[in-house]
Design a protein around this motif. Structure first.
Motif, PDB file in Angstrom:
ATOM      1  N   LYS A 149       1.914   4.531 -13.569  1.00  0.00           N
ATOM      2  CA  LYS A 149       1.829   5.810 -12.864  1.00  0.00           C
ATOM      3  C   LYS A 149       3.193   6.485 -12.980  1.00  0.00           C
ATOM      4  O   LYS A 149       3.769   6.525 -14.059  1.00  0.00           O
ATOM      5  CB  LYS A 149       1.427   5.583 -11.406  1.00  0.00           C
ATOM      6  CG  LYS A 149      -0.009   5.080 -11.227  1.00  0.00           C
ATOM      7  CD  LYS A 149      -0.347   5.027  -9.733  1.00  0.00           C
ATOM      8  CE  LYS A 149      -1.790   4.634  -9.497  1.00  0.00           C
ATOM      9  NZ  LYS A 149      -2.113   4.621  -8.039  1.00  0.00           N
TER      10      LYS A 149
ATOM     11  N   LYS B 208       0.835  -1.213   0.000  1.00  0.00           N
ATOM     12  CA  LYS B 208       0.000   0.000   0.000  1.00  0.00           C
ATOM     13  C   LYS B 208       0.867   1.260   0.000  1.00  0.00           C
ATOM     14  O   LYS B 208       0.459   2.302  -0.509  1.00  0.00           O
ATOM     15  CB  LYS B 208      -0.935  -0.016   1.212  1.00  0.00           C
ATOM     16  CG  LYS B 208      -2.009  -1.102   1.121  1.00  0.00           C
ATOM     17  CD  LYS B 208      -2.888  -1.138   2.357  1.00  0.00           C
ATOM     18  CE  LYS B 208      -3.935  -2.249   2.257  1.00  0.00           C
ATOM     19  NZ  LYS B 208      -4.774  -2.329   3.477  1.00  0.00           N
TER      20      LYS B 208
ATOM     21  N   CYS C 281       3.383   1.594  -1.737  1.00  0.00           N
ATOM     22  CA  CYS C 281       3.899   1.735  -3.104  1.00  0.00           C
ATOM     23  C   CYS C 281       2.813   2.153  -4.089  1.00  0.00           C
ATOM     24  O   CYS C 281       3.114   2.475  -5.247  1.00  0.00           O
ATOM     25  CB  CYS C 281       4.496   0.409  -3.571  1.00  0.00           C
ATOM     26  SG  CYS C 281       5.602  -0.374  -2.393  1.00  0.00           S
ATOM     27  N   ALA C 282       1.561   2.143  -3.630  1.00  0.00           N
ATOM     28  CA  ALA C 282       0.433   2.351  -4.540  1.00  0.00           C
ATOM     29  C   ALA C 282       0.372   3.762  -5.126  1.00  0.00           C
ATOM     30  O   ALA C 282      -0.292   3.976  -6.137  1.00  0.00           O
ATOM     31  CB  ALA C 282      -0.874   2.030  -3.803  1.00  0.00           C
ATOM     32  N   ALA C 283       1.036   4.712  -4.517  1.00  0.00           N
ATOM     33  CA  ALA C 283       1.036   6.071  -5.071  1.00  0.00           C
ATOM     34  C   ALA C 283       1.784   6.121  -6.398  1.00  0.00           C
ATOM     35  O   ALA C 283       1.515   6.987  -7.229  1.00  0.00           O
ATOM     36  CB  ALA C 283       1.668   7.037  -4.076  1.00  0.00           C
ATOM     37  N   CYS C 284       2.707   5.192  -6.595  1.00  0.00           N
ATOM     38  CA  CYS C 284       3.550   5.211  -7.793  1.00  0.00           C
ATOM     39  C   CYS C 284       3.359   4.003  -8.714  1.00  0.00           C
ATOM     40  O   CYS C 284       3.835   4.028  -9.845  1.00  0.00           O
ATOM     41  CB  CYS C 284       5.019   5.285  -7.386  1.00  0.00           C
ATOM     42  SG  CYS C 284       5.443   6.765  -6.438  1.00  0.00           S
ATOM     43  N   HIS C 285       2.725   2.958  -8.224  1.00  0.00           N
ATOM     44  CA  HIS C 285       2.585   1.731  -9.015  1.00  0.00           C
ATOM     45  C   HIS C 285       1.182   1.141  -8.898  1.00  0.00           C
ATOM     46  O   HIS C 285       0.516   1.315  -7.879  1.00  0.00           O
ATOM     47  CB  HIS C 285       3.570   0.656  -8.526  1.00  0.00           C
ATOM     48  CG  HIS C 285       5.009   1.003  -8.716  1.00  0.00           C
ATOM     49  ND1 HIS C 285       5.655   0.883  -9.914  1.00  0.00           N
ATOM     50  CD2 HIS C 285       5.939   1.446  -7.834  1.00  0.00           C
ATOM     51  CE1 HIS C 285       6.932   1.240  -9.783  1.00  0.00           C
ATOM     52  NE2 HIS C 285       7.120   1.598  -8.520  1.00  0.00           N
ATOM     53  N   THR C 286       0.782   0.429  -9.940  1.00  0.00           N
ATOM     54  CA  THR C 286      -0.390  -0.447  -9.860  1.00  0.00           C
ATOM     55  C   THR C 286       0.124  -1.875  -9.946  1.00  0.00           C
ATOM     56  O   THR C 286       1.231  -2.114 -10.448  1.00  0.00           O
ATOM     57  CB  THR C 286      -1.380  -0.179 -11.011  1.00  0.00           C
ATOM     58  OG1 THR C 286      -0.713  -0.393 -12.272  1.00  0.00           O
ATOM     59  CG2 THR C 286      -1.922   1.241 -10.948  1.00  0.00           C
TER      60      THR C 286
ATOM     61  N   TYR D 176      12.361   5.792  -3.888  1.00  0.00           N
ATOM     62  CA  TYR D 176      12.193   5.056  -2.643  1.00  0.00           C
ATOM     63  C   TYR D 176      13.543   4.869  -1.954  1.00  0.00           C
ATOM     64  O   TYR D 176      14.521   4.462  -2.575  1.00  0.00           O
ATOM     65  CB  TYR D 176      11.569   3.698  -2.968  1.00  0.00           C
ATOM     66  CG  TYR D 176      11.255   2.832  -1.775  1.00  0.00           C
ATOM     67  CD1 TYR D 176      10.558   3.327  -0.680  1.00  0.00           C
ATOM     68  CD2 TYR D 176      11.646   1.492  -1.760  1.00  0.00           C
ATOM     69  CE1 TYR D 176      10.262   2.517   0.394  1.00  0.00           C
ATOM     70  CE2 TYR D 176      11.347   0.672  -0.693  1.00  0.00           C
ATOM     71  CZ  TYR D 176      10.659   1.190   0.387  1.00  0.00           C
ATOM     72  OH  TYR D 176      10.359   0.386   1.456  1.00  0.00           O
TER      73      TYR D 176
ATOM     74  N   LYS E 100       7.295   1.665  -5.759  1.00  0.00           N
ATOM     75  CA  LYS E 100       7.494   3.004  -5.236  1.00  0.00           C
ATOM     76  C   LYS E 100       8.363   3.906  -6.091  1.00  0.00           C
ATOM     77  O   LYS E 100       9.439   4.233  -5.754  1.00  0.00           O
ATOM     78  CB  LYS E 100       8.015   2.986  -3.831  1.00  0.00           C
ATOM     79  CG  LYS E 100       7.858   4.386  -3.260  1.00  0.00           C
ATOM     80  CD  LYS E 100       7.497   4.485  -1.911  1.00  0.00           C
ATOM     81  CE  LYS E 100       7.327   5.863  -1.412  1.00  0.00           C
ATOM     82  NZ  LYS E 100       6.949   6.919  -2.148  1.00  0.00           N
ATOM     83  N   SER E 101       7.926   4.333  -7.137  1.00  0.00           N
ATOM     84  CA  SER E 101       8.438   5.403  -7.997  1.00  0.00           C
ATOM     85  C   SER E 101       8.975   4.871  -9.294  1.00  0.00           C
ATOM     86  O   SER E 101       8.617   3.823  -9.703  1.00  0.00           O
ATOM     87  CB  SER E 101       9.444   6.251  -7.260  1.00  0.00           C
ATOM     88  OG  SER E 101       9.606   7.418  -7.986  1.00  0.00           O
TER      89      SER E 101
END
Length: 201
Positions: free
Chosen positions: A94, A79, A81-86, A152, A198-199
């Motif tokens: 992303k 979770k 990592c979800a800001a940068c990956h699906t 990250y 993460k990114s």
């Protein structure tokens, strides 16, 4: 007339000064020293110079931990990592690429994502996201692959890395076989996706 007197006085003063200098040099003629009379021992300074720092500690193999890793705990960790990956099949990119079918995949294989030069180079070299590659990358992305745009800082806990990798493994049509618990670095397999959470990449 006055000008001539002034000029003569200046000229006389110059001649006297020059003559005085010549006489002084004749009377006082110091000889240069062949070596310093006060010797400084520099051997102690050299021996006190700090030794080169120890090399960075090697990251232990992840294989022994994968046998007992908890994918559910890994999913919870993802979770962050979800800001940068699906992670779902067919998911959108992303800031970083979609991570479906990541474990065992060639690095930088997705045609619809603009990878960093560092990851593109790894792709050209035939590198894959093996369990050990993921382990070292997640521990410190920029240390493991200098030049990656992944921001990250790294996951320091070996147990957390094992749990996350175990969960990433389940996100595939055919999950990559787990390595033997005593395997230090499994051979690079073929497979399907790209860098870790993460990114960028």
């Amino acid at each position: 007339m006055e000008f001539n007197k002034i000029f003569a006085a200046v000229l006389l003063a110059g001649i006297i000064g020059m003559a005085t200098g010549i006489v002084a040099d004749m009377l006082v003629s110091p000889e240069p020293l062949k070596e310093n009379t006060f010797k400084v021992d520099t051997s102690a300074i050299a021996s006190a110079a700090p030794a080169a720092g120890p090399a960075a500690a090697a990251i232990p193999p992840i294989a022994p931990l994968l046998a007992t890793a908890d994918p559910t705990a890994g999913q919870a960790l993802s979770k962050a990592c979800a800001a940068c990956h699906t992670f779902d099949k067919g998911g959108a990119n992303k800031v970083g690429p979609n991570q479906w079918n990541l474990v065992g995949a060639p690095m930088g294989h997705k045609d619809d994502f603009n990878y960093s030069t560092a990851i593109k180079k790894k792709h050209e070299e035939g590198a894959h996201w093996t369990y050990e590659e993921l382990n070292e990358f997640l521990a410190g992305p920029k240390a493991h692959i200098p030049g990656t745009t992944m921001t990250y800082a790294g996951m320091k806990s070996e147990k957390d890395r094992a749990n996350l990798i175990a969960w990433l493994r389940t996100n595939a049509d055919t999950p990559e076989p787990l390595p033997s618990p005593d395997a230090a670095a499994p051979a690079a397999p073929a497979g399907g996706a790209e860098p870790a959470p993460k990114s960028g990449g």
